[in-house]
Design a protein around this motif. Structure first.
Motif, PDB file in Angstrom:
ATOM      1  N   THR A  29       0.847  -1.192   0.000  1.00 47.21           N
ATOM      2  CA  THR A  29       0.000   0.000   0.000  1.00 47.21           C
ATOM      3  C   THR A  29       0.884   1.245   0.000  1.00 47.21           C
ATOM      4  N   PRO A  30       0.650   2.213  -0.909  1.00 47.66           N
ATOM      5  CA  PRO A  30       1.478   3.424  -0.932  1.00 47.66           C
ATOM      6  C   PRO A  30       1.492   4.114   0.422  1.00 47.66           C
ATOM      7  N   ALA A  31       2.632   4.702   0.733  1.00 49.59           N
ATOM      8  CA  ALA A  31       2.787   5.387   2.017  1.00 49.59           C
ATOM      9  C   ALA A  31       1.685   6.425   2.204  1.00 49.59           C
ATOM     10  N   GLY A  32       1.049   6.354   3.333  1.00 51.18           N
ATOM     11  CA  GLY A  32       0.013   7.323   3.672  1.00 51.18           C
ATOM     12  C   GLY A  32      -1.384   6.947   3.217  1.00 51.18           C
ATOM     13  N   LYS A  33      -1.521   5.962   2.314  1.00 48.68           N
ATOM     14  CA  LYS A  33      -2.849   5.647   1.787  1.00 48.68           C
ATOM     15  C   LYS A  33      -3.730   4.989   2.833  1.00 48.68           C
ATOM     16  N   GLU A  34      -3.170   4.006   3.556  1.00 48.99           N
ATOM     17  CA  GLU A  34      -3.965   3.355   4.589  1.00 48.99           C
ATOM     18  C   GLU A  34      -4.368   4.354   5.660  1.00 48.99           C
ATOM     19  N   GLU A  35      -3.464   5.253   6.025  1.00 47.74           N
ATOM     20  CA  GLU A  35      -3.771   6.254   7.048  1.00 47.74           C
ATOM     21  C   GLU A  35      -4.885   7.192   6.574  1.00 47.74           C
ATOM     22  N   LEU A  36      -4.852   7.558   5.284  1.00 50.98           N
ATOM     23  CA  LEU A  36      -5.900   8.419   4.751  1.00 50.98           C
ATOM     24  C   LEU A  36      -7.253   7.737   4.826  1.00 50.98           C
ATOM     25  N   TRP A  37      -7.318   6.500   4.344  1.00 48.25           N
ATOM     26  CA  TRP A  37      -8.596   5.799   4.378  1.00 48.25           C
ATOM     27  C   TRP A  37      -9.045   5.514   5.804  1.00 48.25           C
ATOM     28  N   ARG A  38      -8.076   5.274   6.684  1.00 51.89           N
ATOM     29  CA  ARG A  38      -8.460   5.038   8.077  1.00 51.89           C
ATOM     30  C   ARG A  38      -9.122   6.277   8.666  1.00 51.89           C
ATOM     31  N   ASP A  39      -8.667   7.447   8.272  1.00 52.33           N
ATOM     32  CA  ASP A  39      -9.262   8.681   8.769  1.00 52.33           C
ATOM     33  C   ASP A  39     -10.661   8.907   8.191  1.00 52.33           C
ATOM     34  N   LEU A  40     -10.886   8.457   6.951  1.00 55.76           N
ATOM     35  CA  LEU A  40     -12.170   8.697   6.295  1.00 55.76           C
ATOM     36  C   LEU A  40     -13.223   7.653   6.660  1.00 55.76           C
ATOM     37  N   VAL A  41     -12.769   6.468   7.001  1.00 55.86           N
ATOM     38  CA  VAL A  41     -13.679   5.361   7.279  1.00 55.86           C
ATOM     39  C   VAL A  41     -14.505   5.627   8.533  1.00 55.86           C
ATOM     40  N   GLU A  42     -15.777   5.261   8.456  1.00 52.41           N
ATOM     41  CA  GLU A  42     -16.663   5.252   9.612  1.00 52.41           C
ATOM     42  C   GLU A  42     -16.740   3.796  10.074  1.00 52.41           C
ATOM     43  N   VAL A  43     -16.015   3.473  11.129  1.00 49.69           N
ATOM     44  CA  VAL A  43     -15.817   2.080  11.520  1.00 49.69           C
ATOM     45  C   VAL A  43     -17.137   1.368  11.781  1.00 49.69           C
ATOM     46  N   ASP A  44     -18.117   2.074  12.323  1.00 50.13           N
ATOM     47  CA  ASP A  44     -19.381   1.412  12.630  1.00 50.13           C
ATOM     48  C   ASP A  44     -20.197   1.091  11.378  1.00 50.13           C
ATOM     49  N   ARG A  45     -19.683   1.495  10.195  1.00 52.64           N
ATOM     50  CA  ARG A  45     -20.334   1.134   8.932  1.00 52.64           C
ATOM     51  C   ARG A  45     -19.545   0.058   8.172  1.00 52.64           C
ATOM     52  N   MET A  46     -18.489  -0.463   8.790  1.00 54.64           N
ATOM     53  CA  MET A  46     -17.655  -1.476   8.160  1.00 54.64           C
ATOM     54  C   MET A  46     -18.040  -2.863   8.679  1.00 54.64           C
ATOM     55  N   LEU A  47     -18.079  -3.836   7.784  1.00 51.91           N
ATOM     56  CA  LEU A  47     -18.406  -5.217   8.129  1.00 51.91           C
ATOM     57  C   LEU A  47     -17.213  -6.116   7.855  1.00 51.91           C
ATOM     58  N   GLY A  48     -17.035  -7.114   8.697  1.00 54.47           N
ATOM     59  CA  GLY A  48     -16.018  -8.135   8.477  1.00 54.47           C
ATOM     60  C   GLY A  48     -16.628  -9.511   8.605  1.00 54.47           C
ATOM     61  N   ALA A  49     -16.191 -10.422   7.727  1.00 55.39           N
ATOM     62  CA  ALA A  49     -16.593 -11.823   7.831  1.00 55.39           C
ATOM     63  C   ALA A  49     -15.384 -12.595   8.361  1.00 55.39           C
ATOM     64  N   TRP A  50     -15.607 -13.409   9.379  1.00 60.43           N
ATOM     65  CA  TRP A  50     -14.505 -14.069  10.078  1.00 60.43           C
ATOM     66  C   TRP A  50     -14.706 -15.573  10.103  1.00 60.43           C
ATOM     67  N   ASP A  51     -13.645 -16.289   9.771  1.00 62.99           N
ATOM     68  CA  ASP A  51     -13.583 -17.738   9.913  1.00 62.99           C
ATOM     69  C   ASP A  51     -12.658 -18.000  11.092  1.00 62.99           C
ATOM     70  N   GLY A  52     -13.248 -18.205  12.249  1.00 63.87           N
ATOM     71  CA  GLY A  52     -12.450 -18.274  13.461  1.00 63.87           C
ATOM     72  C   GLY A  52     -11.819 -16.920  13.726  1.00 63.87           C
ATOM     73  N   ASP A  53     -10.490 -16.879  13.828  1.00 67.40           N
ATOM     74  CA  ASP A  53      -9.778 -15.629  14.064  1.00 67.40           C
ATOM     75  C   ASP A  53      -9.307 -14.965  12.764  1.00 67.40           C
ATOM     76  N   THR A  54      -9.668 -15.534  11.618  1.00 64.75           N
ATOM     77  CA  THR A  54      -9.178 -15.040  10.342  1.00 64.75           C
ATOM     78  C   THR A  54     -10.255 -14.245   9.620  1.00 64.75           C
ATOM     79  N   CYS A  55      -9.918 -13.031   9.234  1.00 69.44           N
ATOM     80  CA  CYS A  55     -10.840 -12.213   8.447  1.00 69.44           C
ATOM     81  C   CYS A  55     -10.835 -12.724   7.009  1.00 69.44           C
ATOM     82  N   VAL A  56     -12.020 -13.051   6.467  1.00 60.87           N
ATOM     83  CA  VAL A  56     -12.121 -13.630   5.123  1.00 60.87           C
ATOM     84  C   VAL A  56     -13.039 -12.823   4.214  1.00 60.87           C
TER      85      VAL A  56
END
Length: 409
Positions: A29-56
């Motif tokens: 990931t280009p430097a700073g890109k993850e940090e930018l998206w992390r700032d823009l993301v509304e975490v309570d609107r994000m979903l994750g699917a998990w197989d045990g402890d692994t995000c899939v």
């Protein structure tokens, strides 16, 4: 092992983002890109699917306000970061995430969901359809001239650092949003996208540059661009890559395009995302030398048919009963009476006989005014049940300007 689908927790971000990045190739990931998206993301609107402890699986949405015909800004879920791990395909994970997400969006009272698709074929089964197109132009500026309107020479252009005029450019963009359907009103923080410019994504081009157009000391337009220098035995053949160009009037618009056409040591201008009715096509002397291509851009989903159709206006008076099919969001299925004109609209349940029959996908395609119901009827996916209803509705649903998404999300 059953998959656990849940709202993302703050502590799960790293695993979640790594899963998403791996699904899109796993390159650094280009430097700073993850940090930018992390700032823009509304975490309570994000979903994750998990197989045990692994995000899939990953999916999320932003809380947007999207311009629609008539100039209203309508609440919309900007769907993003959709992925399923290659090890867990064809297990229903994507369908489960789309089901949960649309249920959540409905509960939030947002009548629309929109997305940009890496693979457009995926999302039709969930009720999405392309609602805007984008135009790519690769213009040979040694062969194409511009016919500019009166007043172009009165516009003052000057170079400036992009960050120095960011606020003024954002104010201009905000004024432009209501003039064209499909444009998102940028929430605080989103202005940073226009400045994000990692060297790893430049492909040999310069850092982003900015030129502003001014009249009487007031900013009336801007262009952000990069120059990729290139030379061969015959001389220079650099490329100007236009990232953003906005202007408040034809003279400022033409002045900015004329500028990028005449930058020293360049022979072409490349613009990847322009509206399909861009006035540039009318200014250009030879459209064949503009090497035009069109592709899908913003995909639209009507989450609440009644609220969505009532939120926009219609070019001509309309009174039509729609028989809507929607297997994935069955609360939309049935008959709706849509009445409206250029001043407003209403859309309510009815038992009256239907005038047109179509699925929610056809409504989504036509919603922003870029695709005609008549065109869709030519495929057999819109059926006219009352003579004359198709022509009436097709004209009314249209937009004076083509809908357009100026940037991704």
């Amino acid at each position: 092992m059953p998959t656990d689908l849940r709202v993302l927790a703050e502590a799960e971000w790293d695993d979640w983002f790594a899963t998403f990045a791996l699904a899109f190739g796993g390159t650094p990931t280009p430097a700073g890109k993850e940090e930018l998206w992390r700032d823009l993301v509304e975490v309570d609107r994000m979903l994750g699917a998990w197989d045990g402890d692994t995000c899939v699986g990953t999916a999320g949405s932003f809380s947007f306000r999207l311009s629609v015909p008539g100039g209203a800004l309508v609440d919309a879920a900007g769907v993003t970061t959709v992925s399923v791990a290659a090890t867990h395909r064809r297990r229903g994970i994507l369908t489960a995430m789309m089901r949960r997400q649309l249920d959540d969006v409905r509960a939030l009272g947002e009548p629309l969901a929109v997305l940009t698709a890496s693979e457009p074929v995926i999302y039709g089964r969930f009720g999405y359809a392309p609602g805007t197109l984008q135009l790519k132009a690769d213009i040979d500026t040694t062969r194409v001239q511009l016919s500019v309107p009166p007043g172009t020479d009165d516009v003052r252009l000057r170079y400036t650092r992009p960050a120095d005029v960011l606020d003024a450019c954002e104010e201009l963009y905000a004024r432009r949003v209501v003039a064209r359907p499909g444009m998102p009103a940028r929430q605080p923080g989103w202005e940073r996208l226009g400045l994000f410019d990692p060297e790893s994504e430049r492909d040999g081009a310069s850092p982003v540059q900015c030129v502003v157009a001014e009249r009487a000391g007031e900013l009336v337009g801007y262009v952000r661009f990069a120059v990729k220098p290139e030379f061969d035995w015959k001389g220079p053949k650099g490329v100007v890559r236009v990232r953003d160009l906005e202007a408040e009037d034809p003279a400022a618009y033409a002045a900015l395009w004329r500028f990028v056409f005449t930058i020293d040591l360049t022979t072409s201008v490349l613009a990847y995302s322009r509206p399909v009715d861009d006035p540039l096509l009318q200014l250009a002397s030879d459209i064949r030398r503009c090497d035009l291509a069109v592709r899908d851009s913003l995909h639209v989903r009507l989450v609440e048919v009644g609220a969505a159709l009532a939120a926009r206006t219609y070019r001509t008076p309309l009174d039509v009963v729609l028989e809507v099919e929607d297997a994935f969001c069955p609360w939309n299925a049935g008959r709706w009476r849509l009445t409206g004109d250029a001043k407003g609209a209403s859309c309510e349940r009815t038992r009256d006989p239907a005038d047109l029959a179509l699925s929610v996908r056809e409504l989504a395609a036509a919603y922003l005014g870029g695709t005609s119901l008549t065109s869709l009827a030519g495929t057999g996916r819109v059926r006219e049940l009352r003579p004359g209803a198709l022509a009436e509705a097709s004209v009314a649903f249209g937009s004076d300007v083509a809908p357009w998404l100026p940037h991704g999300f």
